[in-house]
Scaffold this motif. Structure first.
Motif, short mmCIF file in Angstrom:
data_model
loop_
_atom_site.label_atom_id
_atom_site.label_comp_id
_atom_site.label_asym_id
_atom_site.label_seq_id
_atom_site.Cartn_x
_atom_site.Cartn_y
_atom_site.Cartn_z
N ASN A 261 0.87 -1.18 0.00
CA ASN A 261 0.00 0.00 0.00
C ASN A 261 0.90 1.23 0.00
O ASN A 261 1.29 1.73 1.05
CB ASN A 261 -0.90 0.01 1.23
N PRO A 262 1.26 1.75 -1.18
CA PRO A 262 2.20 2.87 -1.24
C PRO A 262 1.66 4.14 -0.61
O PRO A 262 2.43 5.07 -0.35
CB PRO A 262 2.44 3.06 -2.75
N ASN A 263 0.37 4.18 -0.33
CA ASN A 263 -0.20 5.37 0.30
C ASN A 263 -0.05 5.37 1.82
O ASN A 263 -0.35 6.37 2.47
CB ASN A 263 -1.69 5.47 -0.05
N TYR A 264 0.39 4.24 2.38
CA TYR A 264 0.56 4.17 3.83
C TYR A 264 1.88 4.82 4.22
O TYR A 264 2.95 4.35 3.85
CB TYR A 264 0.52 2.72 4.32
N HIS A 265 1.80 5.90 4.99
CA HIS A 265 2.97 6.58 5.51
C HIS A 265 2.74 6.88 6.98
O HIS A 265 1.66 7.35 7.37
CB HIS A 265 3.23 7.90 4.76
N ALA A 266 3.75 6.60 7.79
CA ALA A 266 3.64 6.89 9.22
C ALA A 266 3.69 8.39 9.50
O ALA A 266 3.22 8.84 10.55
CB ALA A 266 4.75 6.18 9.98
N ILE A 267 4.29 9.14 8.60
CA ILE A 267 4.42 10.60 8.74
C ILE A 267 4.08 11.24 7.40
O ILE A 267 4.55 10.77 6.36
CB ILE A 267 5.85 10.97 9.19
N PRO A 268 3.24 12.28 7.40
CA PRO A 268 2.61 12.92 8.56
C PRO A 268 1.51 12.05 9.15
O PRO A 268 0.74 11.42 8.40
CB PRO A 268 2.05 14.22 8.00
N SER A 269 1.44 12.01 10.47
CA SER A 269 0.43 11.20 11.15
C SER A 269 -0.90 11.93 11.26
O SER A 269 -1.92 11.31 11.54
CB SER A 269 0.92 10.81 12.54
N THR A 270 -0.88 13.24 11.04
CA THR A 270 -2.10 14.05 11.08
C THR A 270 -1.87 15.28 10.21
O THR A 270 -0.72 15.68 9.97
CB THR A 270 -2.44 14.47 12.52
N VAL A 372 5.31 18.96 20.28
CA VAL A 372 5.76 17.59 20.52
C VAL A 372 6.54 17.09 19.30
O VAL A 372 6.06 17.20 18.16
CB VAL A 372 4.57 16.66 20.81
N LEU A 373 7.72 16.54 19.55
CA LEU A 373 8.54 15.93 18.51
C LEU A 373 8.22 14.43 18.47
O LEU A 373 8.34 13.73 19.46
CB LEU A 373 10.02 16.14 18.81
N HIS A 374 7.79 13.95 17.32
CA HIS A 374 7.49 12.53 17.10
C HIS A 374 8.54 11.96 16.16
O HIS A 374 8.68 12.42 15.03
CB HIS A 374 6.09 12.38 16.51
N LEU A 479 8.83 7.36 19.22
CA LEU A 479 9.24 8.12 20.40
C LEU A 479 8.64 9.52 20.32
O LEU A 479 8.82 10.23 19.33
CB LEU A 479 10.76 8.19 20.47
N PHE A 480 7.91 9.92 21.37
CA PHE A 480 7.34 11.26 21.47
C PHE A 480 8.08 12.02 22.56
O PHE A 480 8.27 11.50 23.67
CB PHE A 480 5.85 11.18 21.80
N ILE A 481 8.48 13.25 22.25
CA ILE A 481 9.25 14.06 23.18
C ILE A 481 8.69 15.49 23.18
O ILE A 481 8.56 16.12 22.12
CB ILE A 481 10.74 14.13 22.79
N SER A 482 8.35 15.97 24.36
CA SER A 482 8.13 17.39 24.55
C SER A 482 9.25 17.89 25.45
O SER A 482 10.13 17.11 25.85
CB SER A 482 6.76 17.66 25.18
N GLN A 483 9.23 19.12 25.80
CA GLN A 483 10.31 19.62 26.66
C GLN A 483 10.22 19.02 28.06
O GLN A 483 11.23 18.95 28.77
CB GLN A 483 10.26 21.15 26.75
N THR A 484 9.06 18.50 28.44
CA THR A 484 8.88 18.01 29.81
C THR A 484 8.44 16.56 29.90
O THR A 484 8.29 16.03 31.00
CB THR A 484 7.83 18.87 30.55
N HIS A 485 8.23 15.87 28.77
CA HIS A 485 7.65 14.53 28.83
C HIS A 485 8.18 13.69 27.68
O HIS A 485 8.55 14.21 26.62
CB HIS A 485 6.13 14.62 28.74
N GLU A 555 8.34 14.37 12.83
CA GLU A 555 7.40 15.45 12.60
C GLU A 555 7.26 16.21 13.91
O GLU A 555 7.63 15.71 14.98
CB GLU A 555 6.04 14.90 12.15
N VAL A 556 6.71 17.41 13.84
CA VAL A 556 6.42 18.20 15.03
C VAL A 556 4.91 18.43 15.08
O VAL A 556 4.29 18.83 14.08
CB VAL A 556 7.18 19.54 15.01
N LEU A 557 4.32 18.16 16.25
CA LEU A 557 2.88 18.20 16.42
C LEU A 557 2.49 19.29 17.40
O LEU A 557 3.17 19.48 18.42
CB LEU A 557 2.37 16.86 16.95
N PRO A 558 1.39 20.01 17.14
CA PRO A 558 0.91 20.99 18.12
C PRO A 558 0.28 20.29 19.32
O PRO A 558 -0.32 19.22 19.20
CB PRO A 558 -0.14 21.78 17.33
#
Length: 615
Positions: A261-270, A372-374, A479-485, A555-558
């Motif tokens: 399925n060439p349309n399946y991409h993990a990024i962008p997730s939204t 958030v950095l994903h 892996l999800f990373i914010s400045q505090t979590h 990617e970076v998420l709001p």
């Protein structure tokens, strides 16, 4: 093949606490990455002396210089030895039926899951249009039972606890990831259960001083790669048995039609994701590899991939035999082979160093203001205490100069965040500056995997039922990373999350994906003592490691979209498996019988990975 202790240093028993962690003797303390600092210099001096004394008596000459990395030089059919027999182009018609349970589509591969066959020693997949190529499942060591079994004694798939089955078992794994779908077209495949383990390509085996076991006509750069011609007439992939094996089918599936399925991409997730970087490594990228630096004495080499494009990478080897360690792209994914230790011909001992292959994208990420950095990657997660994987982030304006935090500075500021994943634990460490003067190791604040933090230790066996499935069958890390979590997901399941004490000291980051191999001179004895089921590394590729990567990026998420781990989990859900589609000759099939057990309704795990209940 046993280690030749007359070449290079003799393997030494590591009795450090970190060694105990890596071999499963305890679960506290930081997983080791190198021998005790206070004895390392002494060992190195002794090793150099032994190397020069005995090096002249090596059983095999050092390999010739590697050929340039091109798509043609990496073709498995371009190397010798020539198969001694021809693979048949027809398939038996009177074998018992192997039952396909599900197919999971990725953008350039599919995972095919099937009911285990009683008496099978391995499984393989072949494309009916090119049956010379055979990819094998290989072995898996499963623990955490008792497991639920079928009436014939085979395991129910998806694998689960319950019933009166065994608690620990070594089996050929009933799933194969088929990668040769780069053309995105439908392919007709057949799965066979066979009576022997798939053979290891003899042309890719090496001696204890990284020489060829079997001499070639011409030069090849495929030492340590588990793909190549085998004497049974096939080009074999992921074989784990003797090269002389000639597996014969004992059961066979109906022909199935698969398509990625060439349309399946993990990024962008939204749709609200920004600063997206994502690479699926199509074969067309292979020609863009360039080696830009090479230092055999220093054990370093640098490559670029896709330079000058939005998908630019820098790939760096350190502490490695850079003659025999190499990156490549094939079958729509990135691969690397890594030998730790010196490069033959330099006089630097082999198999005794902290070796790494690190990939870093050209773009950097800014996740300030609560964003958030994903970070995501797919990679085979079968590991041991000396072969592991990492994801690191460092300040965008202060890139990493070393991935060995125990050996001195890692960058100018000694600030970074390191994730390391092992077979039964993952660690997350925050580095906040030098521990002492200039050049000292960075000050470390262990977040996951530290003493007294048992609740923050993630055990991959919770996902894989025993330290990783098998090789050349990728798992997915998010892996999800914010400045505090921070939070880690494996195959869509939350493994561990926690706050970052004091917060990250930076929010503009450079991202790294790293493959580690450390001091393999000690590996064989440890495996024999603590992991005797790891026959593949013990018998064949004990001085190196090969990994398969794909679908990597960030990617970076709001915060408004990705506020917590519950929302993150929805963003990393795996594709649902689908029912097999049979080729016209396979119509009339009775379906996917698996006794009376069925996959959980709506489960994204079904027919994709084994699962162990935590109850």
């Amino acid at each position: 093949m046993k280690p030749d202790t007359s070449i290079g240093p003799a393997p030494q028993q590591d009795t450090s606490p970190d060694h105990e962690k890596a071999t499963g003797l305890q679960h506290t303390g930081k997983p080791y990455k190198k021998l005790l600092i206070e004895i390392a210099s002494v060992c190195l001096v002794l090793a150099v002396a032994i190397y020069f004394i005995f090096g002249a008596s090596a059983k095999s000459p050092a390999p010739a210089s590697s050929t340039p990395i091109t798509s043609t030089s990496l073709s498995p059919t371009a190397i010798n030895p020539t198969p001694t027999t021809k693979a048949g182009n027809s398939f038996p018609t009177n074998l018992p039926k192997l039952q396909i349970l599900g197919i999971t589509q990725n953008n350039s591969s599919v995972k095919i899951t099937f009911k285990p066959v009683r008496g099978a020693k391995d499984y393989r997949i072949m494309d009916v249009s090119e049956p010379i190529i055979a990819k094998y499942a290989g072995m898996a060591h499963l623990s955490g039972g008792p497991f639920l079994t079928n009436a014939d004694g085979t395991l129910v798939v998806p694998i689960r606890q319950g019933g009166n089955g065994p608690s620990t078992i070594d089996i050929p794994y009933p799933q194969i990831e088929w990668n040769l779908l780069e053309d995105e077209q439908p392919h007709t495949l057949i799965v066979q259960a066979v009576n022997q383990l798939g053979p290891v390509p003899p042309g890719n085996l090496y001696t204890d001083n990284n020489g060829y076991v079997k001499q070639h006509q011409g030069t090849a750069i495929t030492l340590g790669m588990n793909e190549g011609p085998t004497p049974d007439g096939h080009v074999s992939i992921n074989g784990q048995g003797p090269s002389t094996n000639n597996p014969k089918p004992i059961a066979q599936s109906l022909p199935i039609i698969v398509q990625p399925n060439p349309n399946y991409h993990a990024i962008p997730s939204t749709s609200s994701a920004t600063q997206t970087f994502f690479d699926t490594f199509p074969d067309s990228e292979a020609a863009s590899f360039k080696q830009t630096a090479k230092d055999p004495e220093g054990g370093t080499a640098i490559y670029t991939l896709n330079a000058g494009t939005n998908n630019a990478w820098t790939i760096q080897y350190k502490g490695a035999d850079i003659q025999d360690s190499y990156p490549m792209i094939e079958g729509g994914h990135f691969m690397d082979v890594l030998f730790d230790g010196g490069t033959p011909g330099t006089g630097i001992p082999l198999h005794v160093q902290f070796g790494s292959m690190s990939m870093t994208p050209g773009p950097t990420a800014n996740f300030s203001s609560g964003r958030v950095l994903h970070i995501t990657t797919e990679i085979d997660l079968h590991q041991d205490g000396r072969r592991w994987l990492g994801i690191e982030v460092a300040p965008a304006n202060d890139p990493l100069t070393s991935h060995d935090e125990e050996g001195g500075s890692i960058n100018h500021s000694d600030k970074a965040l390191f994730l390391d994943t092992f077979s039964d634990i993952c660690t997350l460490s925050l580095f906040t500056g030098p521990s002492a003067g200039s050049g000292s190791p960075p000050k470390s604040d262990p977040i996951w995997g530290a003493i007294g933090q048992a609740d923050h230790v993630c055990d991959i066996s919770n996902v894989y039922t025993g330290g990783g499935i098998n090789l050349d069958n990728r798992g997915k890390l998010d892996l999800f990373i914010s400045q505090t979590h921070a939070a880690l997901f494996i195959n869509g399941k939350l493994m561990v999350e926690s706050n970052i004490p004091g917060g990250l000291p930076f929010t503009q980051a450079k991202v790294y994906f790293t493959h580690y191999v450390y001091h393999t001179g000690n590996d064989i004895n440890e495996l024999k003592q603590y992991r005797p089921w790891e026959k593949f590394w013990i018998n064949y590729f004990h001085w190196s490691d090969e990994r398969h990567w794909d679908n990597m990026g960030f990617e970076v998420l709001p915060t408004s979209v990705a506020a917590n781990s519950a929302t993150w989990q929805r963003l990393v859900a795996l594709p649902n498996p689908i029912a097999p589609k049979y080729a016209p000759s396979g119509t009339g099939s009775t379906g996917n019988g698996n006794t009376t057990n069925t996959s959980p309704s709506g489960s994204t795990m079904a027919a994709n990975i084994p699962w162990r209940s935590l109850a």
